[in-house]
Design a protein around this motif. Structure first.
Motif, mmCIF file in Angstrom:
data_model
loop_
_atom_site.group_PDB
_atom_site.id
_atom_site.type_symbol
_atom_site.label_atom_id
_atom_site.label_comp_id
_atom_site.label_asym_id
_atom_site.label_seq_id
_atom_site.Cartn_x
_atom_site.Cartn_y
_atom_site.Cartn_z
ATOM 1 N N MET A 99 11.516 -6.027 -0.087
ATOM 2 C CA MET A 99 11.689 -5.348 -1.362
ATOM 3 C C MET A 99 11.524 -6.349 -2.497
ATOM 4 O O MET A 99 12.007 -7.468 -2.428
ATOM 5 C CB MET A 99 13.100 -4.744 -1.405
ATOM 6 N N LYS A 100 10.828 -5.921 -3.542
ATOM 7 C CA LYS A 100 10.647 -6.808 -4.695
ATOM 8 C C LYS A 100 11.951 -6.877 -5.492
ATOM 9 O O LYS A 100 12.673 -5.876 -5.602
ATOM 10 C CB LYS A 100 9.532 -6.230 -5.566
ATOM 11 N N THR A 118 2.126 2.110 2.731
ATOM 12 C CA THR A 118 1.628 1.253 1.641
ATOM 13 C C THR A 118 0.172 0.875 1.820
ATOM 14 O O THR A 118 -0.541 0.648 0.849
ATOM 15 C CB THR A 118 2.400 -0.098 1.608
ATOM 16 N N ARG A 174 9.824 -0.051 1.385
ATOM 17 C CA ARG A 174 8.478 0.103 1.937
ATOM 18 C C ARG A 174 7.408 -0.269 0.909
ATOM 19 O O ARG A 174 6.228 -0.075 1.157
ATOM 20 C CB ARG A 174 8.261 1.555 2.384
ATOM 21 N N TYR A 175 7.818 -0.722 -0.270
ATOM 22 C CA TYR A 175 6.883 -1.109 -1.327
ATOM 23 C C TYR A 175 6.030 0.065 -1.806
ATOM 24 O O TYR A 175 4.904 -0.115 -2.249
ATOM 25 C CB TYR A 175 5.977 -2.269 -0.876
#
Lengths: 324, 767
Positions: free
Chosen positions: A1-2, A126, A41-42
């Motif tokens: 995760m960002k 993604t 999961r971006y």
């Protein structure tokens, strides 16, 4: 995760002033049960997450005149168990009860449930540059589309994932949307958008807007409603097909009807054909069956989901008969 | 002490596991514990004990390999291919190396990848999130190639060649008699084309390896079903990678306390061990790699799918005359053979003419591996479905048809005798328990929108009776407590519980007095947990170990009663004079006369008898309800009747059956790997879209064990239970669905979609 900045909003003003004009600037978090998964999961990687759970006064149900007003942050579990809703908006109570699992119902909120993103597995991957993520193609068309749309599809063929939205559409429902410019009420059936209008989103909400409340006109005692959800397993599953039906009955005669199909289209799908097959009729098995057949008469199934027409036809009939 | 032959005798013997035969050389046990008879009154064996680790597990205190997180430990994550088939032009690690918290990034120097999830490299970082971000920062330049991810397409002439060769693997063939003649003798021939899906192994604990490359020792905490196999495999791999390091067998230690299931995907090294070891060596820190559920779906194995074209011929009387099978099963991007699709056709029923052929098909997808009863659920789903079609065609009750073709000896009444076969009792008791006589006489012949029906399936498993050679050590302490020790792994099946029971029985002490030490490669070689063989393999070793250890106290007793050691025997811990059993003493008393602090001995398991075939049998029955409005099937009741030989612990054994039945229903009704032809990616690598039966849909399960105690396979008469209860589930449920609804689905899983299509076709056909 960002990594992202978390804003615990104290007021609605606080919340909307923290939002930006692009989706990747900031997103609103309600229950967070879907958002967290998307971020892991971006699928979404916003710079900022604005938490609405910390805003006072957005949770709970009350009566205002003839309306039942449900705060945007009301837990799905509370929508399911609230007596007023059970009594007057039975289909909504049943739909809320059918959502996912007890854990998710205790975390998830009514507004989050309505605004959750679709479960299409191409959207959720993604690595697949599908139309909903800005690509040029809907991968379900030539792919595996067992769970995709039979109505309203094209150019993207998702189905709307919400159970409660299907039930809310069967009533006279209004959403209140707040942004820094003010507050406006939007009829529920004008809230959702089809992919032909905007394939990237499922509703009209802008990145800088939040839902504050949902208001449902409580019908009189002659209106009965029900909700049927077919899922492949009995717990923690999205609908393969669902239907909410509300009918105003005089004796056995239907005076008004709303038939809404879930997991049929990219939006909760009103079937006027089914409604027309009911209104003015004495409800018998054959009338219910005709309504079921009418509900799928002009559907356009894809390669793998023809079975859904049989399924909707069956459950619309079952739902109608449950009410008489 | 006895001065009998002190030199170990070694013999060659055959190991049979999951239908494969292997010759090994083993040391014969010096003294075999005498068989426990059918009539013996037992105090511990055959009684119910909860699993030793149950309380630890349900309170969350049990430590799995991923729960060991020493100070300074790093998190490893794998860089995996996002493409189904590609040449790798470049792997750029530079950005990942500069990421915060990253301590090591390595490339495996792969020049191509063959499936999505194929491993390209790895990173180690201080937090799991940092490691994940670093993985995403590794830049891989692919040159994409054509690929194929579904079996039907891989079998086409113009399909891309997955392994650079034909996509069809070498066929396995079996035949006996003359199948053409058999069909010409038949009054009735039935045939069908059956499909089964790919099932992902989903143990509750994902594959995990935590490695510390220390100065003196390389220590692995590893989730494995096979300590020995994994330990040996890791040592070989490390020596190949680091030929200049002095990596000896005694300085690599593999340990685990608990393994959260395996179902076949934890047999041998899982591949994480050597990568974690490399990262640990590079960083000088312990490194944990625990894969995600998505990675588990892509790359830890699966039960292959199958396409089975099956044909059965029979006389009007029901007697089978011929069986023919052409089968395929996709094995992924690995040169691996097909699952065994032959067992039902080859072995289940009396039939002189059989011709079976099956082969693997290669795909650009994660490889298949042994999965709880490899081949068997697929084989029995197809065969037992067709047996019911045959019964209907012949107008014979399906159970009656099976009884008419009951095979007394192996290979369909043409081979060696079975060591024992308690199947008849399973049929009788199972049919009674499900209420077989109350099933619909005509399929679909029940009123209403929710239709009920009853179905059944036979099953057998090529158990083999246990693996020779495993060793157990016993420590007898002076206070009466006992340790038993072996390098077996407790994977959640109750192996260590039954080991303690057997030791307690033979020592004449209470179950609670026995402590079991397991899960370590420094212990004597144990047995793998596969093939439904662990109990039948290790429990006889426990008995022989107890026997050997007690013999060390014979001199004390011989002296006391003034007899020779040859005149003594040990029964339930009492060492006594054979001819005068009243003259004897319990070992707890005898041990007080020795000066050592404890007595330690060891024993090993002997070979299996060659003249018998040691198979496991059973019959599954179930009642289902099909909602014809929604197409959903609910299994209401399941009866699993099993002939597994002696049941050492009915509670843990039932537990195994319950798990397998629920898993089997899940397989039958919902689980399936879905591969997208355009992207080559798995559409559903998560627990939302890969559906697993929730526990609220588990039916009432009645477990019946036959009274059979195997007279020859081992000294306890054990046969095995782990896999058999998976084998008949799909067939029994499919047959019950047909009985309920009149819809025959020959394609697993039996989803609402398929039922609705079938119900519609049936309605249109009949109107």
């Amino acid at each position: 995760m960002k990594n992202f900045a978390l804003v615990n909003a104290r007021t609605l003003e606080d919340a909307v002033s923290s939002l930006g004009t692009e989706w990747n600037e900031a997103v609103v978090m309600s229950g967070g049960t879907d958002l967290l998964g998307e971020m892991k999961r971006y699928i979404q990687s916003p710079e900022k997450v604005v938490n609405l759970k910390t805003v006072n006064g957005l949770e709970g149900t009350r009566s205002e005149g003839e309306n039942v007003v449900i705060g945007a942050e009301t837990k799905i579990a509370d929508v399911a168990s609230e007596n007023t809703i059970r009594e007057h908006l039975t289909a909504l109570s049943m739909a809320a009860e059918s959502v996912a699992s007890p854990q998710i119902r205790n975390m998830g909120t009514i507004s989050g449930n309505i605004c959750q993103r679709p479960r299409c597995w191409y959207f959720r991957d993604t690595e697949v540059p599908c139309m909903k993520k800005g690509g040029i193609r809907c991968y379900s068309v030539a792919g595996v589309n067992t769970y995709h749309a039979i109505y309203g599809g094209g150019p993207c063929h998702i189905v709307h994932p919400s159970d409660t939205a299907v039930a809310l559409m069967a009533f006279d429902t209004t959403l209140t949307i707040v942004d820094k410019y003010g507050t406006k009420d939007v009829p529920f059936d004008e809230f959702f958008v089809l992919p032909e209008d905007d394939a990237s989103r499922e509703n009209i909400l802008k990145p800088y807007q939040v839902i504050s409340r949902i208001s449902v006109k409580a019908p009189d005692d002659n209106v009965k409603s029900t909700f049927i959800k077919v899922q492949e397993r009995e717990a923690w599953d999205f609908a393969v097909a669902s239907v909410a039906v509300s009918m105003r009955l005089e004796g056995n005669t239907c005076r008004e009807a709303k038939v809404v199909l879930g997991a049929a289209a990219p939006v909760p799908w009103r079937s006027e054909a089914a409604e027309n097959a009911l209104v003015g009729k004495n409800i018998t098995e054959s009338v219910a069956e005709a309504a079921g057949e009418a509900s799928v008469a002009d559907s356009t199934p894809m390669t793998d989901n023809k079975y859904k027409t049989e399924l909707f036809s069956n459950i619309v009939k079952r739902a109608v008969l449950e009410l008489v | 002490m006895s001065t009998n032959n002190r030199f170990p005798r070694r013999i060659k013997t055959v190991v049979e596991a999951e239908g494969d035969y292997r010759v090994i050389e083993i040391e014969l046990p010096e003294h075999e514990a005498p068989p426990i008879s059918q009539q013996a009154k037992l105090n511990v064996v055959g009684h119910e004990f909860p699993r030793r680790e149950a309380a630890e597990k349900v309170t969350g205190t049990a430590k799995y390999s991923g729960d060991y997180r020493p100070a300074g430990m790093l998190y490893g994550k794998l860089v995996r291919s996002t493409k189904p088939s590609a040449l790798i032009r470049e792997v750029d690690l530079s950005e990942a190396e500069r990421m915060p918290g990253v301590k090591a990034v390595l490339s495996l120097n792969r020049d191509r990848v063959n499936y999505v999830g194929d491993v390209i490299g790895a990173v180690a970082a201080e937090t799991e999130e940092q490691a994940e971000d670093a993985v995403r920062s590794v830049k891989v330049v692919y040159e994409e190639e054509r690929f194929v991810v579904n079996m039907d397409r891989a079998m086409r002439d113009n399909a891309p060649k997955v392994l650079g060769q034909e996509n069809l693997g070498r066929p396995v063939e079996f035949s006996r008699g003359d199948v053409q003649a058999g069909f010409s003798q038949a009054d009735v021939t039935v045939e069908g084309e059956y499909k089964t899906q790919i099932e992902i192994h989903n143990p509750i604990e994902p594959s995990t390896s935590m490695v510390t490359w220390g100065e003196d020792e390389i220590l692995l905490y590893d989730a494995t079903q096979t300590i020995d196999l994994t330990h040996g495999g890791v040592i070989r791999a490390l020596n190949a990678l680091f030929p200049d390091e002095d990596i000896t067998e005694n300085n690599v230690r593999l340990h685990m306390d608990h393994v959260g299931g395996g179902f076949g995907c934890k047999i041998g090294p899982c591949g994480l061990e050597t990568i974690a070891a490399r990262l640990s060596k590079t960083t000088n820190s312990p490194v944990l790699i625990m894969i995600s559920r998505e990675e588990n779906s892509l790359d830890q194995g699966n039960r292959p799918d199958s396409l089975q074209k099956l044909k059965i011929g029979a006389k009007r009387s029901g007697e089978l005359t011929a069986i023919e099978l052409e089968g395929y099963s996709s094995v992924g991007a690995a040169s691996r053979g097909s699952d065994n699709l032959a067992p039902a056709g080859r072995e289940m029923y009396k039939c002189p003419n059989v011709q079976l052929k099956y082969q693997g098909v290669f795909l650009n997808a994660g490889r298949s591996r042994a999965c709880r009863g490899p081949g068997h659920p697929q084989s029995f789903f197809a065969f037992e479905s067709l047996m019911d079609d045959l019964a209907e065609e012949l107008n014979i009750d399906p159970l009656e048809l099976r009884l008419k073709n009951y095979a007394e000896t192996s290979d369909g009444d043409t081979g060696r005798p079975y060591s024992s076969k308690g199947l008849m009792e399973c049929y009788e008791k199972g049919a009674e328990a499900i209420g077989w006589s109350g099933r619909n006489k005509k399929a679909g012949d029940s009123a209403g929108e929710k239709k009920r029906g009853i179905g059944m399936s036979s099953l057998l498993w090529m158990g083999g009776g246990g693996i020779p050679g495993s060793v157990v050590e016993v420590d007898l302490f002076k206070d009466g407590s006992v340790n038993i020790r072996s390098g077996v792994q407790e994977i959640g099946t109750g192996t260590t519980t039954v080991m303690a029971q057997v030791a307690a029985e033979d020592l004449g002490i209470s179950y609670d007095d026995v402590k079991v030490q397991s899960g370590d490669s420094s212990y004597p070689p144990g047995t793998p947990s596969y093939g439904s063989l662990a109990t039948a393999s290790i429990c006889p070793s426990v008995r022989n170990a107890v026997t050997e250890t007690l013999r060390k106290l014979y001199p004390v007793v011989a002296q006391r009663y003034n007899v020779s050691e040859d005149e003594l025997e040990a029964v339930n811990g009492v060492i006594r004079v054979k001819d005068n059993p009243s003259r004897g003493m319990h070992y707890k008393d005898a041990i007080q006369n020795v000066s050592e602090s404890k007595i330690t001995g060891s024993g090993r398991r002997g070979p299996n008898p060659r003249e018998y075939v040691g198979y496991v049998f059973g019959a599954h029955f179930c009642e289902v309800e099909v909602d014809i409005i929604t197409g959903r099937t609910k299994v209401l009741k399941f009866v699993a009747a099993h002939d597994s030989g002696r049941i050492v612990n009915p509670m843990t054994c039932r537990n195994q059956v319950h798990g397998a039945v629920v898993q089997g229903i899940s397989y039958t009704l919902m689980e399936q790997r879905i591969m997208d032809n355009r992207t080559g990616r798995m559409a559903n690598p998560n627990y939302l879209d890969y559906k697993i039966l929730p526990i609220n849909e588990a039916p009432e399960i009645e477990v019946i064990f036959s009274s059979n105690i195997d007279p020859v396979l081992n000294s306890l008469g054990i046969k095995g239970i782990g896999e058999p209860p998976r084998i008949g589930v799909a067939g029994a449920v499919a047959n019950a669905i047909y009985n309920a609804s009149g819809v025959r689905v020959r394609d697993l899983p039996i989803t609402p979609e398929k039922m609705l299509n079938g119900l519609k076709a049936r309605k249109e056909g009949s109107s």
